[in-house]
Design an enzyme around this catalytic site. Structure first.
Site, PDB file in Angstrom:
ATOM      1  N   ASP A 176       0.859  -1.188   0.000  1.00  0.00           N
ATOM      2  CA  ASP A 176       0.000   0.000   0.000  1.00  0.00           C
ATOM      3  C   ASP A 176       0.895   1.238   0.000  1.00  0.00           C
ATOM      4  OD1 ASP A 176      -3.149   0.613   1.460  1.00  0.00           O
ATOM      5  OD2 ASP A 176      -1.721   2.142   0.806  1.00  0.00           O
ATOM      6  N   LYS A 211     -11.285   5.419  -7.247  1.00  0.00           N
ATOM      7  CA  LYS A 211     -11.796   6.211  -8.378  1.00  0.00           C
ATOM      8  C   LYS A 211     -13.305   6.164  -8.566  1.00  0.00           C
ATOM      9  CE  LYS A 211     -11.618   2.566 -11.707  1.00  0.00           C
ATOM     10  NZ  LYS A 211     -12.258   2.492 -13.004  1.00  0.00           N
ATOM     11  N   SER A 263      -7.719  13.069 -14.468  1.00  0.00           N
ATOM     12  CA  SER A 263      -9.022  12.724 -15.044  1.00  0.00           C
ATOM     13  C   SER A 263      -9.714  13.960 -15.580  1.00  0.00           C
ATOM     14  CB  SER A 263      -9.885  12.086 -13.954  1.00  0.00           C
ATOM     15  OG  SER A 263     -11.248  12.044 -14.342  1.00  0.00           O
ATOM     16  N   TYR A 298     -13.707  12.668  -5.133  1.00  0.00           N
ATOM     17  CA  TYR A 298     -12.772  11.977  -6.052  1.00  0.00           C
ATOM     18  C   TYR A 298     -12.115  13.006  -6.977  1.00  0.00           C
ATOM     19  CZ  TYR A 298     -11.318   9.917 -10.407  1.00  0.00           C
ATOM     20  OH  TYR A 298     -10.609   9.634 -11.541  1.00  0.00           O
ATOM     21  N   LYS A 326      -8.016  14.479  -7.423  1.00  0.00           N
ATOM     22  CA  LYS A 326      -7.232  14.586  -8.670  1.00  0.00           C
ATOM     23  C   LYS A 326      -6.741  16.022  -8.854  1.00  0.00           C
ATOM     24  CE  LYS A 326      -7.541  10.338 -10.210  1.00  0.00           C
ATOM     25  NZ  LYS A 326      -6.344   9.481 -10.253  1.00  0.00           N
ATOM     26  N   TYR A 341      -7.605  11.682 -18.258  1.00  0.00           N
ATOM     27  CA  TYR A 341      -8.303  10.654 -19.012  1.00  0.00           C
ATOM     28  C   TYR A 341      -9.735  11.096 -19.263  1.00  0.00           C
ATOM     29  CZ  TYR A 341      -4.931   7.399 -16.700  1.00  0.00           C
ATOM     30  OH  TYR A 341      -3.829   6.741 -16.208  1.00  0.00           O
ATOM     31  N   ASN A 349     -20.692   0.801 -12.301  1.00  0.00           N
ATOM     32  CA  ASN A 349     -21.193   2.188 -12.355  1.00  0.00           C
ATOM     33  C   ASN A 349     -21.104   2.729 -13.779  1.00  0.00           C
ATOM     34  OD1 ASN A 349     -21.532   2.578  -9.476  1.00  0.00           O
ATOM     35  ND2 ASN A 349     -19.292   2.544  -9.332  1.00  0.00           N
ATOM     36  N   ASN A 350     -20.034   2.270 -14.486  1.00  0.00           N
ATOM     37  CA  ASN A 350     -19.754   2.868 -15.791  1.00  0.00           C
ATOM     38  C   ASN A 350     -20.544   2.198 -16.919  1.00  0.00           C
ATOM     39  OD1 ASN A 350     -16.421   3.240 -14.623  1.00  0.00           O
ATOM     40  ND2 ASN A 350     -17.859   4.890 -14.907  1.00  0.00           N
ATOM     41  N   ARG A 383     -20.142  11.456 -24.309  1.00  0.00           N
ATOM     42  CA  ARG A 383     -18.821  11.361 -23.695  1.00  0.00           C
ATOM     43  C   ARG A 383     -17.755  11.050 -24.742  1.00  0.00           C
ATOM     44  NH1 ARG A 383     -21.525  13.107 -20.306  1.00  0.00           N
ATOM     45  NH2 ARG A 383     -21.644  12.614 -18.059  1.00  0.00           N
TER      46      ARG A 383
END
Ligand code: WQD
Length: 346
Positions: free
Chosen positions: A58, A84, A124, A148, A152, A176, A197-198, A230
């Site tokens: 970690d 994420k 992101s 989140y 970033k 990204y 989720n995506n 998107r």
């Protein structure tokens, strides 16, 4: 000399490790396997025929992280490790700040101590907040609408301050857009835990019968067909963008942000139609309300990456659908053969 890949067992990480090895780089991978599986790394070794050192560690474990710098000659870092999930970050902000920010601070402090000053950071498009104009370029205003996204944004600012304090640093911040798809072998892919989720993993699980129907979040956006738009980018194109950014940070100092997208937006409905056309599968869907926090249209202007990194996404939406479907069909339980099929629970 080796490239340290944090989060290298993950979806983006495993595809990036494969490209690095195929390009002849020596790599060292560190991952705490919180959101990933060793199996992805085993398959990277199988696909490339190359070996590499892996540390199940970690980033928050400073002692263990220091051993990695002691035992290896690291020339650069590709930093992908981090939580994420947008929704989860709203429910558990402290977990996200500690994991993503503190983990990055431990990494950068060790890099400084060991004079490793080249890093590619996984940022992101979420740092553009609720931008209402497109295409989005790197000089657009930055903001965040969830914990989140704020991690970033904060990490980008930490790295900008780091460079301002020591101009020997070389830093690439990769923003990204929407990574989807999988390696064409069908052996590497996106392996979300629980209900995805995506969009794309949800579509592939509906196609294979794991889930009953796709809920399309919003059909009243100011877009061609009312559904959200998107900038979907093939994960292999994204991985190759990391290699171009690595070349840059190994050859020049500075801190720069780059959009990694195709510059083309597709709506949810266009994605569904492309997927059905390419795979011959039917996707049952229902129009539902907008998802809180969603924006209507988001796609990139990727010309800075083309100009400065010599990188342009090559793969189109049909190849993204094809490769995502092959991964789903070949790996109904992702990397974990023990993972219970959702179908059983429906
Ligand atoms: C795409 C489109 C949805 C699911 C998120 C994070 C972002 C990044 C990528 C980490 C939208 C619609 C989705 C579904 C739907 N993650 N959709 N039904 O929200 O653009 O970006 O993932 O870096 O930070 O915010 O991606 O795939 O969730 O949604 O209609 O079941 O599909 O409304 O228009 P998103 P997504």
């Amino acid at each position: 000399m080796a490239v340290l890949v944090t989060g290298g067992a993950g979806y983006i990480g495993s595809h990036t490790c494969l490209e690095l090895l195929n390009a002849g780089y020596e790599i060292v991978v560190v991952d705490n396997l919180a959101n990933s599986s060793m199996e992805s790394l085993r398959r990277v070794k199988e696909l490339t025929g190359k070996d590499f050192t892996f540390y199940e560690t970690d980033l928050l474990d400073r002692e263990a992280m220091e051993i990695i710098f002691e035992q290896n000659e690291i020339e650069a870092v590709i930093h992908l490790a981090g939580f994420k999930a947008v929704g989860e970050s709203v429910r558990l902000p402290l977990r996200y700040y500690h994991n993503n920010i503190t983990g990055t601070l431990v990494l950068c402090q060790l890099m400084q101590e060991y004079a490793v000053k080249a890093i590619v950071f996984s940022s992101s498009a979420t740092v553009y907040g609720m931008s209402d104009s497109v295409p989005i370029s790197e000089d657009f205003p930055l903001s965040a609408t969830n914990a989140y996204g704020r991690t970033k944004l904060m990490i980008e600012e930490i790295m900008t301050d780091l460079y301002a304090s020591d101009r020997e640093w070389s830093i690439a911040l990769l923003r990204y857009f929407n990574p989807i798809g999988a390696h064409s072998s069908g052996k590497l892919g996106e392996d979300p835990s629980g209900k995805p989720n995506n969009l794309m993993p949800y579509i592939t699980q509906v196609a294979v019968g794991e889930l009953t129907e796709l809920h399309i979040y919003g059909s009243d956006y100011p877009t061609l067909d009312g559904t959200g738009v998107r900038d979907y980018i093939h994960v292999v194109d994204l991985a190759r963008g990391h290699l171009k950014a690595l070349e840059k940070v190994l050859s020049s100092t500075g801190v720069e942000a780059y959009n990694l997208g195709t510059g083309r937006g597709y709506s949810v409905m266009e994605m569904v139609i492309s997927f059905e056309k390419v795979t011959g599968q039917h996707i049952t869907y229902r129009m539902t309300d907008r998802r809180p926090g969603d924006i209507g249209i988001c796609y990139s202007d990727p010309s800075k990456a083309a100009r400065e990194l010599g990188w342009v996404a090559q793969k189109g939406i049909e190849e993204m659908c094809e490769d995502a479907w092959r991964w789903q069909v070949n790996n109904p339980q992702g990397y974990n053969k023990e993972k219970p099929l959702l179908r059983a629970g429906i």
